[in-house]
Scaffold this motif. Structure first.
Motif, PDB file in Angstrom:
ATOM      1  N   UNK A 195       1.060  -1.866   0.581  1.00 24.36           N
ATOM      2  CA  UNK A 195       0.240  -0.223   0.382  1.00 24.36           C
ATOM      3  C   UNK A 195       0.797   1.071   0.012  1.00 24.36           C
ATOM      4  N   UNK A 196       0.387   2.009  -1.027  1.00 19.54           N
ATOM      5  CA  UNK A 196       1.439   3.424  -0.699  1.00 19.54           C
ATOM      6  C   UNK A 196       0.353   4.647  -1.477  1.00 19.54           C
ATOM      7  N   UNK A 197       0.733   4.799  -0.993  1.00 24.08           N
ATOM      8  CA  UNK A 197      -0.109   6.978  -1.335  1.00 24.08           C
ATOM      9  C   UNK A 197       0.195   7.472  -2.011  1.00 24.08           C
ATOM     10  N   UNK A 198      -0.019   7.470  -3.431  1.00 30.23           N
ATOM     11  CA  UNK A 198       0.334   8.263  -4.762  1.00 30.23           C
ATOM     12  C   UNK A 198       0.307   9.678  -4.851  1.00 30.23           C
ATOM     13  N   UNK A 199       1.129  10.486  -5.608  1.00 31.13           N
ATOM     14  CA  UNK A 199       0.665  12.248  -6.236  1.00 31.13           C
ATOM     15  C   UNK A 199       1.369  11.690  -7.778  1.00 31.13           C
ATOM     16  N   UNK A 200       0.373  12.412  -8.579  1.00 31.58           N
ATOM     17  CA  UNK A 200       1.152  12.531  -9.756  1.00 31.58           C
ATOM     18  C   UNK A 200       0.904  14.450 -10.130  1.00 31.58           C
ATOM     19  N   UNK A 201       1.954  14.677 -10.584  1.00 32.10           N
ATOM     20  CA  UNK A 201       1.727  16.285 -10.801  1.00 32.10           C
ATOM     21  C   UNK A 201       1.927  16.175 -11.658  1.00 32.10           C
ATOM     22  N   UNK A 202       1.349  17.011 -12.998  1.00 38.23           N
ATOM     23  CA  UNK A 202       1.633  17.991 -14.061  1.00 38.23           C
ATOM     24  C   UNK A 202       1.888  18.764 -14.125  1.00 38.23           C
ATOM     25  N   UNK A 203       3.592  19.436 -14.368  1.00 36.88           N
ATOM     26  CA  UNK A 203       4.067  20.289 -14.326  1.00 36.88           C
ATOM     27  C   UNK A 203       3.749  21.516 -15.470  1.00 36.88           C
ATOM     28  N   UNK A 204       2.891  20.626 -17.000  1.00 38.69           N
ATOM     29  CA  UNK A 204       2.916  22.551 -17.843  1.00 38.69           C
ATOM     30  C   UNK A 204       1.262  22.282 -17.274  1.00 38.69           C
ATOM     31  N   UNK A 205       0.741  22.183 -16.528  1.00 41.08           N
ATOM     32  CA  UNK A 205      -0.740  22.951 -16.498  1.00 41.08           C
ATOM     33  C   UNK A 205      -0.764  22.292 -14.748  1.00 41.08           C
ATOM     34  N   UNK A 206       0.131  21.886 -13.619  1.00 40.89           N
ATOM     35  CA  UNK A 206      -0.141  22.735 -12.710  1.00 40.89           C
ATOM     36  C   UNK A 206      -1.064  21.760 -11.637  1.00 40.89           C
ATOM     37  N   UNK A 207      -1.155  20.820 -11.754  1.00 41.41           N
ATOM     38  CA  UNK A 207      -2.289  19.874 -11.522  1.00 41.41           C
ATOM     39  C   UNK A 207      -2.150  18.894 -10.993  1.00 41.41           C
ATOM     40  N   UNK A 208      -2.535  18.142  -9.101  1.00 37.94           N
ATOM     41  CA  UNK A 208      -1.816  17.637  -8.808  1.00 37.94           C
ATOM     42  C   UNK A 208      -2.767  16.530  -8.455  1.00 37.94           C
ATOM     43  N   UNK A 209      -2.326  14.821  -8.886  1.00 42.86           N
ATOM     44  CA  UNK A 209      -3.388  14.117  -9.104  1.00 42.86           C
ATOM     45  C   UNK A 209      -3.118  13.107  -7.943  1.00 42.86           C
ATOM     46  N   UNK A 210      -3.840  12.738  -7.121  1.00 44.88           N
ATOM     47  CA  UNK A 210      -3.880  11.646  -5.988  1.00 44.88           C
ATOM     48  C   UNK A 210      -4.361  10.136  -5.474  1.00 44.88           C
ATOM     49  N   UNK A 211      -3.941   9.226  -5.555  1.00 46.07           N
ATOM     50  CA  UNK A 211      -4.534   8.338  -6.174  1.00 46.07           C
ATOM     51  C   UNK A 211      -4.064   7.344  -4.540  1.00 46.07           C
ATOM     52  N   UNK A 212      -4.226   5.735  -4.884  1.00 47.57           N
ATOM     53  CA  UNK A 212      -3.929   4.873  -4.322  1.00 47.57           C
ATOM     54  C   UNK A 212      -3.569   4.025  -4.712  1.00 47.57           C
ATOM     55  N   UNK A 213      -2.398   3.171  -3.948  1.00 49.20           N
ATOM     56  CA  UNK A 213      -2.007   1.543  -4.858  1.00 49.20           C
ATOM     57  C   UNK A 213      -1.784   0.559  -3.588  1.00 49.20           C
ATOM     58  N   UNK A 214      -2.974  -0.867  -3.738  1.00 48.68           N
ATOM     59  CA  UNK A 214      -3.393  -1.260  -2.526  1.00 48.68           C
ATOM     60  C   UNK A 214      -3.487  -3.064  -3.581  1.00 48.68           C
ATOM     61  N   UNK A 215      -2.683  -3.655  -2.988  1.00 50.45           N
ATOM     62  CA  UNK A 215      -2.943  -5.333  -3.425  1.00 50.45           C
ATOM     63  C   UNK A 215      -4.189  -5.079  -4.321  1.00 50.45           C
ATOM     64  N   UNK A 216      -5.436  -5.200  -4.013  1.00 52.65           N
ATOM     65  CA  UNK A 216      -6.533  -5.107  -4.001  1.00 52.65           C
ATOM     66  C   UNK A 216      -6.736  -4.312  -5.579  1.00 52.65           C
ATOM     67  N   UNK A 217      -5.970  -2.824  -6.051  1.00 54.19           N
ATOM     68  CA  UNK A 217      -5.787  -2.427  -7.356  1.00 54.19           C
ATOM     69  C   UNK A 217      -5.008  -1.211  -7.092  1.00 54.19           C
ATOM     70  N   UNK A 218      -5.821  -0.816  -7.521  1.00 55.40           N
ATOM     71  CA  UNK A 218      -5.433   0.863  -7.882  1.00 55.40           C
ATOM     72  C   UNK A 218      -6.822   2.079  -7.705  1.00 55.40           C
ATOM     73  N   UNK A 219      -6.680   2.737  -6.610  1.00 55.88           N
ATOM     74  CA  UNK A 219      -7.933   3.652  -6.681  1.00 55.88           C
ATOM     75  C   UNK A 219      -8.008   4.606  -7.692  1.00 55.88           C
ATOM     76  N   UNK A 220      -9.241   4.946  -7.929  1.00 55.84           N
ATOM     77  CA  UNK A 220      -9.570   6.333  -8.812  1.00 55.84           C
ATOM     78  C   UNK A 220      -8.417   7.548  -8.761  1.00 55.84           C
ATOM     79  N   UNK A 221      -8.231   8.185  -9.148  1.00 51.33           N
ATOM     80  CA  UNK A 221      -7.704   9.652  -9.166  1.00 51.33           C
ATOM     81  C   UNK A 221      -7.982  10.857  -8.401  1.00 51.33           C
ATOM     82  N   UNK A 222      -7.528  11.544  -8.127  1.00 43.27           N
ATOM     83  CA  UNK A 222      -8.840  12.698  -7.370  1.00 43.27           C
ATOM     84  C   UNK A 222      -7.468  14.038  -7.075  1.00 43.27           C
ATOM     85  N   UNK A 223      -8.139  14.658  -7.552  1.00 48.44           N
ATOM     86  CA  UNK A 223      -7.406  16.369  -7.840  1.00 48.44           C
ATOM     87  C   UNK A 223      -7.288  16.874  -5.925  1.00 48.44           C
ATOM     88  N   UNK A 224      -8.027  15.812  -4.947  1.00 45.62           N
ATOM     89  CA  UNK A 224      -8.279  16.806  -3.958  1.00 45.62           C
ATOM     90  C   UNK A 224      -7.065  15.728  -3.072  1.00 45.62           C
TER      91      UNK A 224
END
Length: 115
Positions: free
Chosen positions: A32-61
């Protein structure tokens, strides 16, 4: 440059692709890991969570628990879309400086086996 909506769609596609990985492989390589995906050219960061059951949908919050992401990716919108569509290899993007990953060595090795 892609839009926020196009990036969100690419991340949704990534979530779907991740669910295609066998449960056996996820059990071997995923913790289990918390993920942050920062899109540098548009200045947005998406947050998600990886776990053995899968990958949760990414959110902007950010997650409500306030804990920081253990795996942080920084890349441009077009590179995100190209990687998700299989047009850009993650290793090449990483070594070419198009993607930056801030994670522990162990996490990098585990993720490499899943990508």
């Amino acid at each position: 440059m892609a839009t926020v909506e196009e990036c969100r769609a690419a991340l949704d596609k990534l979530v779907e692709q991740f669910h295609g990985i066998s449960q056996e492989d996820r059990a071997k390589h995923v913790v289990e890991r918390r993920l942050a995906c920062h899109i540098s050219d548009i200045g947005v960061t998406f947050f998600g969570r990886l776990h053995r059951g899968g990958l949760d949908p990414f959110k902007e919050v950010p997650p409500e628990d306030g804990r920081p992401a253990e795996v942080k990716l920084t890349l441009k919108s077009e590179d995100l879309i190209s990687m998700v569509n299989g047009e850009l290899d993650m290793a090449r993007a990483l070594f070419g400086g198009r993607v930056k990953i801030d994670a522990s060595l162990g996490d990098l090795l585990r993720l490499r086996k899943l990508l």
